[in-house]
Design a protein around this motif. Structure first.
Motif, PDB file in Angstrom:
ATOM      1  N   UNK A  10       0.848  -1.183   0.000  1.00 37.88           N
ATOM      2  CA  UNK A  10       0.000   0.000   0.000  1.00 37.88           C
ATOM      3  C   UNK A  10       0.886   1.236   0.000  1.00 37.88           C
ATOM      4  N   UNK A  11       0.443   2.256  -0.690  1.00 38.44           N
ATOM      5  CA  UNK A  11       1.187   3.499  -0.822  1.00 38.44           C
ATOM      6  C   UNK A  11       0.660   4.250  -2.025  1.00 38.44           C
ATOM      7  N   UNK A  12       0.006   5.369  -1.787  1.00 34.12           N
ATOM      8  CA  UNK A  12      -0.675   6.085  -2.860  1.00 34.12           C
ATOM      9  C   UNK A  12       0.271   6.555  -3.958  1.00 34.12           C
ATOM     10  N   UNK A  13       1.565   6.655  -3.653  1.00 32.36           N
ATOM     11  CA  UNK A  13       2.533   7.100  -4.648  1.00 32.36           C
ATOM     12  C   UNK A  13       3.394   5.961  -5.167  1.00 32.36           C
ATOM     13  N   UNK A  14       3.065   4.734  -4.802  1.00 30.03           N
ATOM     14  CA  UNK A  14       3.892   3.580  -5.137  1.00 30.03           C
ATOM     15  C   UNK A  14       3.080   2.554  -5.928  1.00 30.03           C
ATOM     16  N   UNK A  15       3.752   1.885  -6.866  1.00 29.58           N
ATOM     17  CA  UNK A  15       3.074   0.875  -7.674  1.00 29.58           C
ATOM     18  C   UNK A  15       3.158  -0.506  -7.066  1.00 29.58           C
ATOM     19  N   UNK A  16       2.598  -1.482  -7.764  1.00 33.73           N
ATOM     20  CA  UNK A  16       2.698  -2.871  -7.325  1.00 33.73           C
ATOM     21  C   UNK A  16       4.109  -3.398  -7.598  1.00 33.73           C
ATOM     22  N   UNK A  17       4.375  -4.629  -7.187  1.00 36.50           N
ATOM     23  CA  UNK A  17       5.732  -5.167  -7.306  1.00 36.50           C
ATOM     24  C   UNK A  17       6.201  -5.251  -8.752  1.00 36.50           C
ATOM     25  N   UNK A  49       2.584   5.033   3.544  1.00 35.44           N
ATOM     26  CA  UNK A  49       1.799   3.811   3.362  1.00 35.44           C
ATOM     27  C   UNK A  49       0.640   3.860   4.355  1.00 35.44           C
ATOM     28  N   UNK A  50      -0.561   3.604   3.873  1.00 34.10           N
ATOM     29  CA  UNK A  50      -1.723   3.594   4.758  1.00 34.10           C
ATOM     30  C   UNK A  50      -2.652   2.463   4.352  1.00 34.10           C
ATOM     31  N   UNK A  87       2.347   3.909   7.967  1.00 28.25           N
ATOM     32  CA  UNK A  87       3.792   3.674   7.902  1.00 28.25           C
ATOM     33  C   UNK A  87       4.456   4.851   7.218  1.00 28.25           C
ATOM     34  N   UNK A  88       5.536   5.355   7.838  1.00 26.82           N
ATOM     35  CA  UNK A  88       6.270   6.476   7.264  1.00 26.82           C
ATOM     36  C   UNK A  88       7.764   6.289   7.477  1.00 26.82           C
ATOM     37  N   UNK A  89       8.532   6.695   6.477  1.00 26.83           N
ATOM     38  CA  UNK A  89       9.988   6.614   6.582  1.00 26.83           C
ATOM     39  C   UNK A  89      10.490   7.496   7.724  1.00 26.83           C
ATOM     40  N   UNK A  90      11.547   7.024   8.364  1.00 28.06           N
ATOM     41  CA  UNK A  90      12.084   7.749   9.504  1.00 28.06           C
ATOM     42  C   UNK A  90      13.581   7.507   9.622  1.00 28.06           C
ATOM     43  N   UNK A 138     -12.275  11.031   5.924  1.00 25.48           N
ATOM     44  CA  UNK A 138     -10.968  11.655   5.754  1.00 25.48           C
ATOM     45  C   UNK A 138     -10.006  10.746   4.969  1.00 25.48           C
ATOM     46  N   UNK A 139     -10.560   9.930   4.089  1.00 29.16           N
ATOM     47  CA  UNK A 139      -9.779   8.891   3.425  1.00 29.16           C
ATOM     48  C   UNK A 139      -8.610   9.460   2.619  1.00 29.16           C
ATOM     49  N   UNK A 140      -8.839  10.510   1.854  1.00 30.71           N
ATOM     50  CA  UNK A 140      -7.764  11.093   1.056  1.00 30.71           C
ATOM     51  C   UNK A 140      -6.638  11.621   1.938  1.00 30.71           C
ATOM     52  N   UNK A 141      -6.993  12.217   3.063  1.00 32.42           N
ATOM     53  CA  UNK A 141      -5.974  12.739   3.971  1.00 32.42           C
ATOM     54  C   UNK A 141      -5.112  11.614   4.522  1.00 32.42           C
ATOM     55  N   UNK A 142      -5.736  10.495   4.874  1.00 29.30           N
ATOM     56  CA  UNK A 142      -4.963   9.359   5.384  1.00 29.30           C
ATOM     57  C   UNK A 142      -4.096   8.754   4.289  1.00 29.30           C
ATOM     58  N   UNK A 143      -4.670   8.535   3.114  1.00 29.58           N
ATOM     59  CA  UNK A 143      -3.930   7.884   2.031  1.00 29.58           C
ATOM     60  C   UNK A 143      -2.786   8.747   1.526  1.00 29.58           C
ATOM     61  N   UNK A 144      -3.025  10.042   1.374  1.00 29.15           N
ATOM     62  CA  UNK A 144      -2.009  10.942   0.827  1.00 29.15           C
ATOM     63  C   UNK A 144      -1.066  11.491   1.889  1.00 29.15           C
TER      64      UNK A 144
END
Length: 425
Positions: free
Chosen positions: A121-128, A203-204, A220-223, A193-199
């Motif tokens: 999952x990740x609104x800016x990421x594609x599948x494998x 990863x949401x 999930x967020x990079x850190x 608030x789906x768009x806010x969570x996804x964007x």
């Protein structure tokens, strides 16, 4: 006898082969074709449909495993197609690399996961499959070819219909850590608030049990923060104790006493609380799946997600369906790199429905498929669905182009079975 992970798909192939080299794969394919046998390939058996079933030759790629070449500066790795994802993650980590995104099951083979467009999952990421730069394929006459151009665009997501994939060149990224935050929130809030969570997150995803008012969310967020050891202990409780051991007990109780399912679903939802952890990415992406189930999953246009999920939940209530497994919702970026990518050409929300092993799943999956049809959703290639070529051709703009590639690479249908024939004619 072969059976899948769930144990509800099985076949008795005439021959089972475990080649340890690409040359051996080619020899097995040539021999099967000469004898008029069909050829199918199996990885971990995590497809829920009849993808693998054959009475011909069944090839396991388990002995084609490992990383062949690493180009760390370029972020490229050459991977044998039978490599299980958990092993690939470990090998990449040894080189300071990682995959940018992963699904939540890590026991699949690389070929099985990629060929069915498995996704995280990740609104800016594609599948494998979007990570594939090139791939090696053994075709119906035993030729070993490196796919490029239109053949590569067909081959990335091909459901085993073009040949035996033996290796991939994948794009990798420098290894990274993820901060995971889990919570229990009102479903109405999440949908509003789906768009806010996804964007708003790298990863949401979220889960919702029928008859329960709350959703279980995962952000999930990079850190750059250090690994949080205490978070690992809490993750074990959440993922192994609650999501597996308790869920299995609740599902068993629901299977025996269906009228109790609404109360049980609310109870298990209430057991989940807020938690946080920091760990290397592949430890956070993947979760153990110890409870057996079967599944259908559909790639909806992202803007239809809230309405479609609400419709599915309403149908479960209205038809009094005994569903004691959660629905899962994830987000994927638009994809035009693969002709048969379920997220082809549009931002996508995946909605997955599961049924506990041993419980009747047909009515639930039919209802989900009816909702999917209303929104033009496309099926996950590794999950249960009933669509055939006539319907699929209207869902995929390059469906005919894929069939032309298939006709050229496998003109006599060596890699066909009933599943492939239903999908592609």
């Amino acid at each position: 006898m072969w059976s899948n992970w769930t144990g509800d798909q099985s076949c008795s192939p005439a021959r089972r082969a475990e080649p340890s080299s690409v040359a051996e794969v080619a020899a097995v394919v040539r021999e099967a074709a000469a004898q008029g046998q069909g050829v199918r390939v199996v990885g971990a058996g995590h497809a829920f449909g009849d993808n693998v079933l054959t009475d011909g030759t069944l090839i396991s790629l388990d002995r084609l495993s490992g990383i062949q070449v690493v180009d760390r500066p370029a972020g490229r790795v050459r991977v044998s197609a039978g490599t299980r994802l958990f092993r690939l993650n470990e090998l990449l980590d040894d080189h300071g690399l990682a995959l940018a995104n992963l699904g939540d099951i890590n026991v699949q083979s690389a070929a099985g996961a990629i060929s069915t467009a498995t996704h995280g999952t990740g609104a800016k990421l594609g599948n494998l499959a979007t990570l594939v730069e090139s791939m090696e394929l053994v075709t119906a006459d035993g030729s070993i070819v490196e796919l490029s151009g239109e053949d590569l665009r067909a081959g990335r997501v091909s459901v085993g219909a073009l040949g035996v994939v033996t290796a991939y060149t994948l794009r990798a990224v420098p290894s990274f850590r993820l901060h995971e935050r889990r919570d229990r929130l009102p479903l109405t809030q999440v949908l509003a608030e789906l768009d806010a969570y996804a964007d708003g997150n790298d990863h949401f995803e979220f889960f919702v049990f029928p008859h329960a008012p709350d959703a279980l969310t995962k952000e999930l967020n990079r850190t750059e923060a250090p690994i949080k050891a205490s978070g690992r202990a809490k993750a074990y409780v959440d993922e192994v104790i609650v999501e597996n051991r308790i869920l299995d007990l609740v599902c068993r109780a629901g299977r025996r006493f269906p009228s109790a399912i609404p109360r049980l679903n609310r109870m298990v939802t209430g057991l989940a609380g807020a938690s946080e952890r920091v760990d290397v990415s592949h430890h956070v992406f993947s979760s153990p799946r110890l409870v057996r189930f079967t599944e259908t999953e559909w790639a909806f246009p992202r803007e239809a997600c809230a309405d479609a999920l609400t419709d599915i939940l309403a149908r479960i209530d209205r038809r009094r369906l005994d569903v004691n497994f959660p629905l899962e919702v994830r987000f994927v970026a638009a994809d035009t790199e693969s002709m048969l990518s379920p997220s082809y050409g549009r931002p996508t929300a995946y909605i997955a429905a599961h049924m506990y092993a041993g419980m009747p799943w047909q009515e639930l999956f039919t209802e989900v498929e009816t909702v999917a049809a209303a929104y033009g959703a496309r099926p996950h290639w590794g999950k249960r669905h009933t669509l055939g070529a006539d319907t699929l051709s209207g869902l995929y703009p390059e469906f005919e182009e894929f069939r032309e590639v298939r006709k050229r690479l496998d003109p006599t249908g060596v890699f066909a079975n009933a599943h492939v024939e239903r999908l592609f004619g």
